[in-house]
Design an enzyme around this catalytic site. Structure first.
Site, short mmCIF file in Angstrom:
data_model
loop_
_atom_site.label_atom_id
_atom_site.label_comp_id
_atom_site.label_asym_id
_atom_site.label_seq_id
_atom_site.Cartn_x
_atom_site.Cartn_y
_atom_site.Cartn_z
N CYS A 1 16.13 18.37 -8.49
CA CYS A 1 17.27 17.89 -7.70
C CYS A 1 18.50 17.77 -8.57
O CYS A 1 18.46 17.14 -9.63
CB CYS A 1 16.99 16.49 -7.18
SG CYS A 1 15.69 16.41 -5.99
N ASN B 1 18.17 13.37 -12.91
CA ASN B 1 17.78 14.52 -13.73
C ASN B 1 19.00 14.97 -14.52
O ASN B 1 20.05 15.20 -13.93
CB ASN B 1 17.31 15.68 -12.84
CG ASN B 1 16.09 15.28 -12.03
OD1 ASN B 1 15.14 14.72 -12.58
ND2 ASN B 1 16.12 15.53 -10.73
N GLU C 1 20.35 29.80 -5.35
CA GLU C 1 19.06 29.34 -5.86
C GLU C 1 18.16 28.86 -4.74
O GLU C 1 18.62 28.26 -3.76
CB GLU C 1 19.25 28.15 -6.80
CG GLU C 1 19.88 28.53 -8.09
CD GLU C 1 19.57 27.49 -9.18
OE1 GLU C 1 20.32 27.44 -10.14
OE2 GLU C 1 18.56 26.76 -9.07
N GLY D 1 24.79 23.31 -1.94
CA GLY D 1 25.63 23.19 -0.75
C GLY D 1 25.43 21.93 0.06
O GLY D 1 24.46 21.19 -0.12
N GLU D 2 26.36 21.73 0.98
CA GLU D 2 26.32 20.59 1.89
C GLU D 2 26.02 21.13 3.30
O GLU D 2 26.88 21.74 3.93
CB GLU D 2 27.67 19.86 1.83
CG GLU D 2 27.89 18.82 2.90
CD GLU D 2 26.69 17.92 3.17
OE1 GLU D 2 26.14 17.33 2.22
OE2 GLU D 2 26.27 17.83 4.34
N CYS E 1 30.12 15.89 -6.27
CA CYS E 1 29.51 14.62 -6.66
C CYS E 1 29.39 14.62 -8.19
O CYS E 1 29.01 15.63 -8.79
CB CYS E 1 28.15 14.44 -6.00
SG CYS E 1 28.27 14.43 -4.20
N SER F 1 22.27 11.13 1.46
CA SER F 1 22.45 10.79 0.05
C SER F 1 23.37 9.59 -0.05
O SER F 1 24.59 9.74 0.05
CB SER F 1 23.05 11.98 -0.69
OG SER F 1 22.13 13.04 -0.70
N LEU F 2 22.81 8.42 -0.23
CA LEU F 2 23.61 7.19 -0.23
C LEU F 2 24.06 6.85 -1.66
O LEU F 2 25.24 6.70 -1.92
CB LEU F 2 22.78 6.05 0.38
CG LEU F 2 23.57 4.85 0.88
CD1 LEU F 2 24.57 5.24 1.95
CD2 LEU F 2 22.62 3.77 1.41
N HIS F 3 23.09 6.69 -2.55
CA HIS F 3 23.33 6.55 -4.00
C HIS F 3 24.05 5.28 -4.44
O HIS F 3 24.25 5.08 -5.64
CB HIS F 3 24.08 7.76 -4.57
CG HIS F 3 23.42 9.07 -4.29
ND1 HIS F 3 22.06 9.21 -4.18
CD2 HIS F 3 23.94 10.32 -4.09
CE1 HIS F 3 21.78 10.48 -3.93
NE2 HIS F 3 22.89 11.17 -3.85
N CYS G 1 29.18 24.40 -3.91
CA CYS G 1 29.33 23.21 -3.05
C CYS G 1 30.71 22.61 -3.29
O CYS G 1 31.15 22.49 -4.43
CB CYS G 1 28.26 22.18 -3.40
SG CYS G 1 28.31 20.72 -2.32
N CYS H 1 12.78 24.55 -1.12
CA CYS H 1 14.09 23.89 -1.14
C CYS H 1 15.14 24.98 -0.98
O CYS H 1 15.27 25.85 -1.84
CB CYS H 1 14.24 23.15 -2.47
SG CYS H 1 15.84 22.40 -2.69
N CYS I 1 26.06 15.79 -10.08
CA CYS I 1 25.32 16.94 -9.57
C CYS I 1 25.87 18.25 -10.16
O CYS I 1 27.08 18.48 -10.16
CB CYS I 1 25.43 16.99 -8.04
SG CYS I 1 24.58 18.40 -7.31
N SER J 1 19.24 17.39 4.23
CA SER J 1 19.83 16.33 3.40
C SER J 1 21.34 16.48 3.37
O SER J 1 21.86 17.57 3.11
CB SER J 1 19.27 16.42 1.98
OG SER J 1 19.90 15.48 1.14
N1 SAH Z 1 24.57 18.16 -0.35
C1 SAH Z 1 23.35 17.61 0.15
C2 SAH Z 1 22.18 18.42 -0.29
C3 SAH Z 1 21.84 18.30 -1.77
S1 SAH Z 1 20.28 17.56 -1.81
C4 SAH Z 1 23.25 16.16 -0.23
O1 SAH Z 1 24.10 15.69 -0.99
O2 SAH Z 1 22.39 15.46 0.27
C5 SAH Z 1 20.02 17.21 -3.41
C6 SAH Z 1 19.76 15.72 -3.66
O3 SAH Z 1 19.68 15.57 -5.07
C7 SAH Z 1 20.91 14.85 -3.18
O4 SAH Z 1 20.46 13.60 -2.77
C8 SAH Z 1 21.71 14.76 -4.44
O5 SAH Z 1 22.60 13.70 -4.44
C9 SAH Z 1 20.62 14.62 -5.47
N2 SAH Z 1 21.08 14.90 -6.83
C10 SAH Z 1 22.22 15.51 -7.21
N3 SAH Z 1 22.32 15.56 -8.55
C11 SAH Z 1 21.22 14.97 -9.03
C12 SAH Z 1 20.74 14.74 -10.34
N4 SAH Z 1 21.42 15.15 -11.41
N5 SAH Z 1 19.54 14.11 -10.48
C13 SAH Z 1 18.84 13.74 -9.38
N6 SAH Z 1 19.23 13.96 -8.13
C14 SAH Z 1 20.42 14.55 -7.95
#
Ligand code: SAH
Length: 364
Positions: free
Chosen positions: A356, A313, A109, A184-185, A141, A237-239, A137, A130, A144, A214
Site C-alpha cells: 500500500c 510502508n 501497476e 489513482g483515486e 497525499c 482513507s481517513l488517516h 494520481c 489490487c 503516498c 477505496s
Molecule cells: N486513492 C485511493 C486508493 C488508494 S488505496 C485512496 O486514497 O483510498 C491505497 C491505501 O494505501 C490508501 O488508504 C492510502 O492512503 C494508503 N497508503 C498510501 N500510502 C501509504 C503508505 N506509504 N503506507 C501505507 N499505506 C499507504
C-alpha cells in the site's frame, strides 16, 4: 452537483483527451451480441466472443478459431483491449507486482496477492488483485508514492478489467477478490470504475461483496455511488481523527472537511445497508497517539464501521516512520476497548515495492 475544484479539473482534463477507443473487453454478452450482429453475424457468436474474451483470455480476434476465417480477417485489427506485460516481480511472500503497458504506452501497476487460507476459515486459497484506476494520481497525499509522480489520465473500463484477467492468467487461478487500491483515486473516475465493477461481477464472475473500492473522499461522489445500491465494500482513507491533522496529510481535505466526509459515509450506510471501512495509515509520532485513537473512536461511535489500521510502508520522498509493534497494538487495543471493530493490515509485497502506498508507475 457541486464538484470540488480538483474533481472538476480532473474531469475537464479527461474530457479534453481524445475518447479512448471503446474496447470489447468489459462488454457484456448483450453488448457483444449487438456488436457481432453489426457485422451480420448470428447472435450466438456474441456468447462465443464473451467466452473467448473472459474464459480463454484471447488477445486477438484473429485467434478465435470458432469464427469464420473471412470474418476473422475482417476484424483482426480491432483491439480486444488487453495490455502487455512490461515487468513482473515476485516478493518473498508470493505477492506479484506487474507493470502493464497500455495501448498508448502508459504504464500502470497491478498487484496479485495470494493467501493460503487462515486457520478456522475455509482452507480454500484466495487470490486478491489490487487494481489501478488512473495513470498516476492527482490527490498528492503526503505519505503516498503514487501522488509523487503526478497524474496522467483516467483508465478506461477495459484497462481496469484487463488487470484482473492478467493476474488470473498468471496465477492460473480464479481471482476471488478485487480491491481498487492501486494507482489513482477511483471516485475521480466513477463512470469507468462503475462499468468495471459491473463487468468484474457479471462477466468475470466475482461476487459484489468481494469487490472493494477505496477512496480518499471526493465531495458528493460517495452519495452518488450509494445511489447504485451495490453490495460492494466501500473503504475510505481517513488517516486522521480530526480536520487539522487530516489536512496536514491530505491536501484535498482542505476543500472537503472531515465532518462532511463522515456525513456522506453515514448516508452511504443508510442507503446501501453496508458498513463502511475506514483506513488509517499509522505514522509514528504523527497520528498514532493514544489521544488520536480515543478521538477516532468518539467520531465513529454509533457508526456501522470497521477500521483498518495500516502501518506505514516507507517511501523514498518523505521521512515518516512506521510506529513500532507495541505502539500499533496499543492503538488497536484502545479502539477495541471503545467497541470499534478494528484490524491491523500488515501490507504484503513490501520488498517488491508492491505494498500500500508504494505503487508508482515505474520499476525503479
Ligand atoms: N486513492 C485511493 C486508493 C488508494 S488505496 C485512496 O486514497 O483510498 C491505497 C491505501 O494505501 C490508501 O488508504 C492510502 O492512503 C494508503 N497508503 C498510501 N500510502 C501509504 C503508505 N506509504 N503506507 C501505507 N499505506 C499507504
Amino acid at each position: 452537483m457541486s464538484a470540488t475544484p480538483l474533481a472538476s479539473q480532473v474531469d475537464s482534463l479527461n474530457a479534453k483527451k481524445s475518447e479512448l477507443t471503446p474496447s470489447l473487453l468489459g462488454a457484456s454478452v448483450a453488448e457483444l451480441t449487438t456488436w457481432v450482429q453489426q457485422y451480420g453475424q448470428p447472435a450466438y457468436r456474441g456468447k462465443q466472443l464473451h467466452d473467448w474474451i473472459y474464459d480463454k483470455g484471447v488477445r486477438s480476434l484473429s485467434d478465435i478459431s470458432v469464427f469464420p476465417k473471412s470474418w476473422r480477417a475482417e476484424v483482426a485489427e480491432i483491439p480486444v483491449g488487453r495490455s502487455t506485460l512490461h515487468y513482473r516481480s515476485v516478493a518473498r511472500d508470493h505477492t506479484v507486482k506487474y507493470l502493464l503497458q497500455l495501448a498508448d504506452g502508459q504504464i500502470i501497476e497491478t498487484v496479485g496477492i495470494p493467501s493460503f487460507g487462515v486457520k478456522g476459515e475455509s482452507s480454500k486459497s484466495r487470490l486478491t488483485v489490487c487494481v489501478s484506476t488512473q495513470v498516476g494520481c492527482p490527490m498528492a497525499c503526503d505519505f503516498c508514492a503514487t501522488g509523487k509522480g503526478g497524474y496522467k489520465r483516467n483508465l478506461a473500463r477495459h484497462e481496469i478489467v484487463d488487470q484482473v484477467l492478467t493476474v488470473q492468467e498468471d496465477f492460473q487461478q480464479r481471482v476471488s477478490n478485487v480491491v481498487f487500491m492501486g494507482l489513482g483515486e477511483p471516485l475521480l473516475n466513477t463512470e469507468n470504475v462503475l462499468a468495471a465493477l459491473k463487468s468484474l461481477n457479471q462477466d468475470v464472475g466475482i461476487g459484489q461483496r468481494s469487490l472493494t473500492v477505496s477512496t480518499v473522499g471526493i465531495r458528493d461522489r460517495i452519495r452518488e455511488l450509494a445511489q447504485h445500491h451495490l453490495q460492494i465494500t466501500l473503504a475510505v482513507s481517513l488517516h486522521a481523527p480530526n480536520q487539522a491533522l487530516r489536512e496536514q496529510l491530505i491536501p484535498s481535505a482542505r476543500a472537503y472537511p472531515i465532518e462532511d466526509l463522515l456525513a456522506e459515509c453515514r448516508e452511504y450506510v443508510e442507503i446501501t445497508g453496508r458498513r463502511v471501512t475506514f483506513e488509517y495509515v499509522l505514522l509514528a509520532g504523527v497520528n498514532d497517539f493514544p489521544e488520536h485513537a480515543l478521538e477516532l473512536a468518539k467520531r465513529l461511535r454509533g457508526f456501522q464501521t470497521h477500521v483498518n489500521l495500516i502501518p506505514y510502508n516507507p517511501i523514498q520522498e518523505v521521512d515518516y516512520k512506521r510506529p513500532n509493534r507495541d505502539r500499533i497494538e496499543a492503538f488497536d487495543k484502545i479502539l477495541k476497548e471503545q467497541q470499534i471493530a478494528v484490524s491491523i493490515r500488515y501490507s504484503r509485497g513490501l520488498e517488491a515495492d508492491a505494498a500500500c502506498g508504494q505503487l508508482r508507475a515505474s520499476n525503479s
